[in-house]
Design a protein around this motif. Structure first.
Motif, mmCIF file in Angstrom:
data_model
loop_
_atom_site.group_PDB
_atom_site.id
_atom_site.type_symbol
_atom_site.label_atom_id
_atom_site.label_comp_id
_atom_site.label_asym_id
_atom_site.label_seq_id
_atom_site.Cartn_x
_atom_site.Cartn_y
_atom_site.Cartn_z
ATOM 1 N N THR A 35 0.825 -1.202 0.000
ATOM 2 C CA THR A 35 0.000 0.000 0.000
ATOM 3 C C THR A 35 0.860 1.253 0.000
ATOM 4 O O THR A 35 0.591 2.219 -0.729
ATOM 5 C CB THR A 35 -0.931 0.005 1.228
ATOM 6 O OG1 THR A 35 -1.814 -1.113 1.151
ATOM 7 C CG2 THR A 35 -1.739 1.284 1.298
ATOM 8 N N LEU A 36 1.915 1.259 0.815
ATOM 9 C CA LEU A 36 2.816 2.404 0.871
ATOM 10 C C LEU A 36 3.504 2.633 -0.471
ATOM 11 O O LEU A 36 3.635 3.777 -0.936
ATOM 12 C CB LEU A 36 3.852 2.187 1.975
ATOM 13 C CG LEU A 36 4.859 3.313 2.205
ATOM 14 C CD1 LEU A 36 4.145 4.576 2.663
ATOM 15 C CD2 LEU A 36 5.906 2.884 3.231
ATOM 16 N N SER A 37 3.929 1.553 -1.111
ATOM 17 C CA SER A 37 4.592 1.670 -2.413
ATOM 18 C C SER A 37 3.634 2.199 -3.472
ATOM 19 O O SER A 37 4.002 3.046 -4.299
ATOM 20 C CB SER A 37 5.145 0.311 -2.838
ATOM 21 O OG SER A 37 6.073 -0.184 -1.897
ATOM 22 N N SER A 52 1.043 4.152 -3.048
ATOM 23 C CA SER A 52 0.777 5.579 -2.837
ATOM 24 C C SER A 52 1.982 6.434 -3.198
ATOM 25 O O SER A 52 1.838 7.490 -3.825
ATOM 26 C CB SER A 52 0.375 5.822 -1.383
ATOM 27 O OG SER A 52 1.452 5.518 -0.509
ATOM 28 N N ALA A 53 3.181 5.985 -2.804
ATOM 29 C CA ALA A 53 4.382 6.777 -3.079
ATOM 30 C C ALA A 53 4.674 6.850 -4.573
ATOM 31 O O ALA A 53 4.940 7.928 -5.120
ATOM 32 C CB ALA A 53 5.578 6.185 -2.330
ATOM 33 N N TRP A 75 0.076 12.983 -0.921
ATOM 34 C CA TRP A 75 0.593 11.670 -0.550
ATOM 35 C C TRP A 75 -0.174 11.130 0.653
ATOM 36 O O TRP A 75 -0.502 9.938 0.703
ATOM 37 C CB TRP A 75 2.085 11.759 -0.250
ATOM 38 C CG TRP A 75 2.713 10.434 0.042
ATOM 39 C CD1 TRP A 75 2.354 9.220 -0.480
ATOM 40 C CD2 TRP A 75 3.803 10.165 0.931
ATOM 41 N NE1 TRP A 75 3.153 8.212 0.017
ATOM 42 C CE2 TRP A 75 4.048 8.764 0.890
ATOM 43 C CE3 TRP A 75 4.604 10.961 1.735
ATOM 44 C CZ2 TRP A 75 5.061 8.170 1.629
ATOM 45 C CZ3 TRP A 75 5.613 10.371 2.474
ATOM 46 C CH2 TRP A 75 5.835 8.983 2.417
ATOM 47 N N GLU A 76 -0.459 11.993 1.622
ATOM 48 C CA GLU A 76 -1.282 11.561 2.753
ATOM 49 C C GLU A 76 -2.631 11.039 2.273
ATOM 50 O O GLU A 76 -3.095 9.975 2.710
ATOM 51 C CB GLU A 76 -1.503 12.734 3.710
ATOM 52 C CG GLU A 76 -0.258 13.298 4.348
ATOM 53 C CD GLU A 76 -0.581 14.504 5.209
ATOM 54 O OE1 GLU A 76 -1.732 14.623 5.659
ATOM 55 O OE2 GLU A 76 0.308 15.342 5.429
ATOM 56 N N ILE A 95 -2.409 7.619 0.533
ATOM 57 C CA ILE A 95 -2.269 6.473 1.448
ATOM 58 C C ILE A 95 -3.651 5.922 1.775
ATOM 59 O O ILE A 95 -3.903 4.712 1.716
ATOM 60 C CB ILE A 95 -1.540 6.900 2.737
ATOM 61 C CG1 ILE A 95 -0.034 6.986 2.486
ATOM 62 C CG2 ILE A 95 -1.803 5.905 3.858
ATOM 63 C CD1 ILE A 95 0.672 5.664 2.416
ATOM 64 N N LEU A 129 -0.308 3.027 9.611
ATOM 65 C CA LEU A 129 0.368 3.485 8.397
ATOM 66 C C LEU A 129 -0.025 4.926 8.078
ATOM 67 O O LEU A 129 0.842 5.759 7.767
ATOM 68 C CB LEU A 129 0.010 2.566 7.231
ATOM 69 C CG LEU A 129 0.685 2.872 5.889
ATOM 70 C CD1 LEU A 129 2.187 2.763 6.004
ATOM 71 C CD2 LEU A 129 0.166 1.916 4.807
ATOM 72 N N VAL A 133 2.576 8.191 8.107
ATOM 73 C CA VAL A 133 2.764 9.060 6.934
ATOM 74 C C VAL A 133 2.327 10.486 7.244
ATOM 75 O O VAL A 133 2.972 11.453 6.821
ATOM 76 C CB VAL A 133 1.994 8.493 5.729
ATOM 77 C CG1 VAL A 133 2.017 9.467 4.567
ATOM 78 C CG2 VAL A 133 2.603 7.166 5.301
#
Length: 260
Positions: A73-75, A77-78, A199-200, A203, A243, A247
């Protein structure tokens, strides 16, 4: 002799009246049944459902799966935010009118369409084209966020003071040099702040996109909820909250550092 009120005051009063009428009409047309939320059956069913989340599954295999899904999930979004930031900046140049009126209108229309389509709709379309998995979710986030960034970045460039750029042009600098050494550096801190804020949001959006099969924590949550495995679903929800909080804290710290 009475003095007529200023036009801007009358306009604000009319706008406020229209908004209040719209809100009142919304409540009337939806026919919301607030009492149904407080019935004995509703409270009992809600309590029974929430009680299943009281004991999250903290076993090692479950934590490993959740950790992998959280990284996914982090990847998503980033990477989606990074792609959108690059494309948004490229599209912000014609959208700010630097290459003529016709290109400004065309680019603005494209950005309006891109951001008006929600991430879930983009993800549904990408799943048909690319199949299940995080790739579709990443492209969906990038597509929607590109429309947002293009608009915000164009406004940042338009709102930058033009005097420095004009001074460089007068002293012999080319249009590209004047833009790179004046307009872009002035707008860059605000653009970076927009990027961190989006970015927030991405996520949270990436966690939801998994519900339609785009991978990550959302896909895990949908799987466990569909099987009524509430303890496992509680673990996934806790991972989502942690998470998002991490972030948010990182983004807040970076924005505070930028304005020093």
């Amino acid at each position: 002799m009475p003095v007529a009120p200023p036009v801007w005051t009358m306009t604000r009063a009319l706008v406020l009246t229209g908004v209040l009428l719209l809100v009142a009409t919304s409540f009337w047309s939806l026919q919301l049944e607030w009492r149904a939320l407080l019935t004995q059956d509703a409270l009992s069913n809600a309590g029974e459902f929430l009680s299943g989340f009281a004991s999250p599954d903290l076993s090692a295999p479950m934590l490993v799966k959740v950790g992998h899904a959280a990284l996914e999930t982090l990847s998503m979004s980033a990477l989606g935010t990074l792609i959108a930031a690059v494309l948004g900046l490229l599209l912000a140049l014609p959208a700010s009118g630097r290459f003529g009126k016709s290109l400004e209108v065309t680019t603005g229309l494209f950005l309006n369409v891109a951001r008006s389509i929600p991430e879930l709709v983009w993800a549904s379309m990408m799943l048909i084209a690319a199949g299940l998995g995080p790739f579709a979710g990443t492209i969906a986030l990038a597509a929607h966020t590109t429309g947002v960034f293009g608009r915000l970045f164009a406004e940042s460039l338009d709102n930058s003071p033009p005097e420095i750029e004009a001074s460089l042009r007068i002293n012999g600098a080319s249009a590209t040099q004047a833009f790179l050494y004046s307009r872009l550096p002035q707008a860059f801190p605000q653009m970076l702040s927009y990027t961190l804020y989006r970015w927030e949001n991405n996520i949270r959006a990436a966690a939801i996109l998994g519900v339609v099969g785009a991978g990550g924590l959302g896909q895990m949550m949908k799987y466990h909820l569909s099987l009524f495995q509430m303890s496992s679903a509680a673990t996934v929800i806790l991972a989502m909250l942690l998470l998002v909080a991490a972030v948010d804290a990182l983004s807040f710290s970076l924005r505070r550092w930028l304005v020093r």
